[in-house]
Motif scaffolding. Sequence first.
Motif, short mmCIF file in Angstrom:
data_model
loop_
_atom_site.label_atom_id
_atom_site.label_comp_id
_atom_site.label_asym_id
_atom_site.label_seq_id
_atom_site.Cartn_x
_atom_site.Cartn_y
_atom_site.Cartn_z
N TYR A 1 0.80 11.33 -6.88
CA TYR A 1 1.30 10.50 -5.81
C TYR A 1 0.91 10.82 -4.64
O TYR A 1 1.24 10.14 -3.82
CB TYR A 1 2.27 9.90 -6.45
CG TYR A 1 2.24 9.34 -7.37
CD1 TYR A 1 1.93 8.13 -8.35
CD2 TYR A 1 3.58 10.27 -8.71
CE1 TYR A 1 2.04 8.08 -9.46
CE2 TYR A 1 3.77 10.03 -9.96
CZ TYR A 1 3.08 8.92 -10.48
OH TYR A 1 3.09 8.77 -11.67
N LYS A 2 -0.18 11.59 -3.93
CA LYS A 2 0.27 11.86 -2.32
C LYS A 2 -0.49 11.39 -1.89
O LYS A 2 -0.14 11.20 -0.38
CB LYS A 2 -1.20 13.54 -2.10
CG LYS A 2 -2.15 13.24 -2.48
CD LYS A 2 -3.15 14.35 -2.51
CE LYS A 2 -4.49 14.44 -3.31
NZ LYS A 2 -5.55 14.60 -2.88
N ASP A 3 -1.52 9.85 -2.96
CA ASP A 3 -2.07 9.28 -1.76
C ASP A 3 -0.73 7.60 -1.41
O ASP A 3 -0.73 6.98 -0.79
CB ASP A 3 -3.49 8.51 -1.81
CG ASP A 3 -4.27 9.73 -1.79
OD1 ASP A 3 -4.07 10.95 -0.83
OD2 ASP A 3 -5.54 9.98 -2.91
N ASP A 4 -0.03 7.56 -2.15
CA ASP A 4 0.89 7.16 -1.85
C ASP A 4 1.89 6.92 -1.27
O ASP A 4 2.85 5.98 -1.09
CB ASP A 4 1.69 6.24 -3.75
CG ASP A 4 0.96 6.07 -4.67
OD1 ASP A 4 -0.39 5.07 -4.02
OD2 ASP A 4 0.53 6.68 -5.82
N LYS B 1 3.38 15.95 -1.36
CA LYS B 1 1.88 15.88 -1.00
C LYS B 1 0.83 17.02 -2.07
O LYS B 1 -0.39 16.68 -1.82
CB LYS B 1 1.62 16.09 0.73
CG LYS B 1 2.04 14.95 1.29
CD LYS B 1 1.00 14.01 0.93
CE LYS B 1 1.26 12.54 1.50
NZ LYS B 1 0.47 11.48 1.50
N GLY C 1 -2.52 17.35 6.62
CA GLY C 1 -2.35 15.96 7.05
C GLY C 1 -1.60 15.15 6.01
O GLY C 1 -1.57 14.69 5.58
N PHE C 2 -0.10 16.20 5.97
CA PHE C 2 0.63 16.04 4.75
C PHE C 2 2.28 14.92 5.39
O PHE C 2 2.53 14.38 5.12
CB PHE C 2 1.81 17.57 4.05
CG PHE C 2 0.20 17.87 3.60
CD1 PHE C 2 -0.40 17.64 3.27
CD2 PHE C 2 1.11 18.44 2.71
CE1 PHE C 2 -1.01 18.18 2.24
CE2 PHE C 2 0.70 19.87 1.95
CZ PHE C 2 -0.18 19.94 1.60
N HIS D 1 5.88 4.46 4.44
CA HIS D 1 5.87 4.93 5.25
C HIS D 1 7.56 5.24 4.86
O HIS D 1 7.99 4.39 4.71
CB HIS D 1 5.67 4.40 6.69
CG HIS D 1 4.24 3.77 6.61
ND1 HIS D 1 3.19 5.09 7.35
CD2 HIS D 1 3.28 3.53 5.69
CE1 HIS D 1 1.97 4.76 7.46
NE2 HIS D 1 1.78 3.75 6.36
N VAL E 1 3.19 8.27 3.12
CA VAL E 1 2.86 8.59 4.35
C VAL E 1 4.23 9.18 4.94
O VAL E 1 5.09 8.40 4.85
CB VAL E 1 2.62 7.67 4.99
CG1 VAL E 1 2.08 8.38 6.60
CG2 VAL E 1 0.97 7.10 5.00
N GLY F 1 0.70 -0.97 0.10
CA GLY F 1 0.18 -0.02 -0.27
C GLY F 1 0.20 1.34 0.09
O GLY F 1 1.97 1.64 -0.51
N ALA F 2 0.41 2.40 0.87
CA ALA F 2 1.13 3.15 1.23
C ALA F 2 2.84 3.59 1.27
O ALA F 2 2.72 2.22 2.71
CB ALA F 2 0.87 4.48 1.36
#
Length: 388
Positions: A238-241, A234, A264-265, A210, A243, A207-208
Motif C-alpha cells: 500500500y506504499k502509494d496510498d 513504504k 522517496g519515502f 497525508h 504520504v 486519494g493518498a
Amino acid sequence: MKPKITLDIIMNSSLNKNVGGRETWLYNFLPELLKDPRFSKVSIFGFRVMPQGDFSTDLNKFDSPDPDQRRLYVHIFEGEQTRLPKAHSMYKALKVFGKNDGFEPDYVLAVGVFEMLMIHKIRRYKNAKKIIWLRSIFSHEKTYAIPSFLRKFVLSYEIRKLKKADIVLGNGDDIRDFYSPFGIDVEVIKNGVAMQKWEMSPPALNGAIHIAYVGRLSQVKGIEDYLSLIEKVKLGIYKDDFVFHIVGDNSTYKERVSQLVANGFAINHNNIPNDNLPQFLQDIDVCVALTYASSEGGGGGTSNAMMEQMAAGRVMLAWNNRIFSQYLNEKNAYLTDQFSVEGLENELYNIFKDKQLAKSKAENGKKTMLPYSYAVNVAKFKKSIGLN
C-alpha cells in the motif's frame, strides 16, 4: 482597592515561540494574564546560547507601547555553549541579576524542574511565594540522559525540592497521579488551545492519505517508531496510498531522515513556525501523537501540538497510554499499544479503508477541544494563587 501583584516567570529557554510546547504555552498564557490589571509587574527570564536569536521583541508586543504603562519586563540572558548544562549558565546569570536589581517579587513561577532548582537557591526569591509548573515527569523524560544507577537519587532529590514549593501545578492528570504517592499535591491546569487560530476545513482524505509528525524529533516523542512506520508502509503493497511528512528540527536524526527522503519515502519540512502550521495542516489528513508514558523513557504531560491538531480537526493516530487517554478515545482517535509499529500500520490501513469513520473521529476530536481555552487556563492559575 484590589492588591497589586508582582510575578517573575523563569524558563530555561531562548523563548522562541516555535521551538516547543512550553514556548507555545507562554505566548498564549502571557497576553491573557496581562488582561488582569492586578499584575502590575511581570518579569520573564530566559537564556539563549549565542548565536540564537533574541526574542524579547516578540514578547514585548504584549505590553503597552506607552513606557508609563509598562508592566512586562523581558530578560533573556546570553551565554556561549559550554560543556556544562545551559541551566547552570542561566542560574549564574539570574543570580547576578537578582543581586544587582534588588527587587523581590511577590510570586515566582518556575516552569520546569531545572528552573525550580534555581529559585530555591537565589536570594531574590527568598520571600516570594514559589510556584512550580510541571510540564512533564522529569525523571521519565530524562531517562535516556540519566544513568540507571542514579535515577532513584535524582527522583528523590526532585521530590525533596518539590515539597519546598508553595504551589505545584501540572498540565496533565498523569503528572498528578505520578507525584501524588510521594506526598506532592499537584493541581492540574490543562493546556489551553486557541480554537479560532486552528479553524479550517475537515481533512479531505481523497486519494493518498497525508500523515504528519509535528514536533521535536526525539526518542521520547516517538520519532524512531514514526520513522520505522514510514519504512514499513513504504516497503509494503500500500506504499502509494500514504504520504509521510516530518516537521521539526531533525538535526539529531538528519542522516536517517535524509535517507528516507532520498528513497522517496517521506517529505522533510524541518521547522515550520507555529503561526504557519495552520496553513500546513490544511493539506494533512492524519497527525501522529507518539510520546511515551514510561519510566523507561517518556516524560508525560499534555501535548500542545496534539491539542492544536485536534482543534484543527485532523485525524489523530496515537498511543493508548496515560498521556493521550486524557483526551483521546475510540470515538475521536485511532489508538494502538505503545511501542507497536505494527499497530500504527494497521490503524493507518483502517483509516484508508473507512474514510467516513475517520472523518467522524476527526470531528469528534475537534469537539473535544471546545472546553479548553487560555482564558480558562489563566483563570485556574489565578485561582491557584488565591486570586478570584
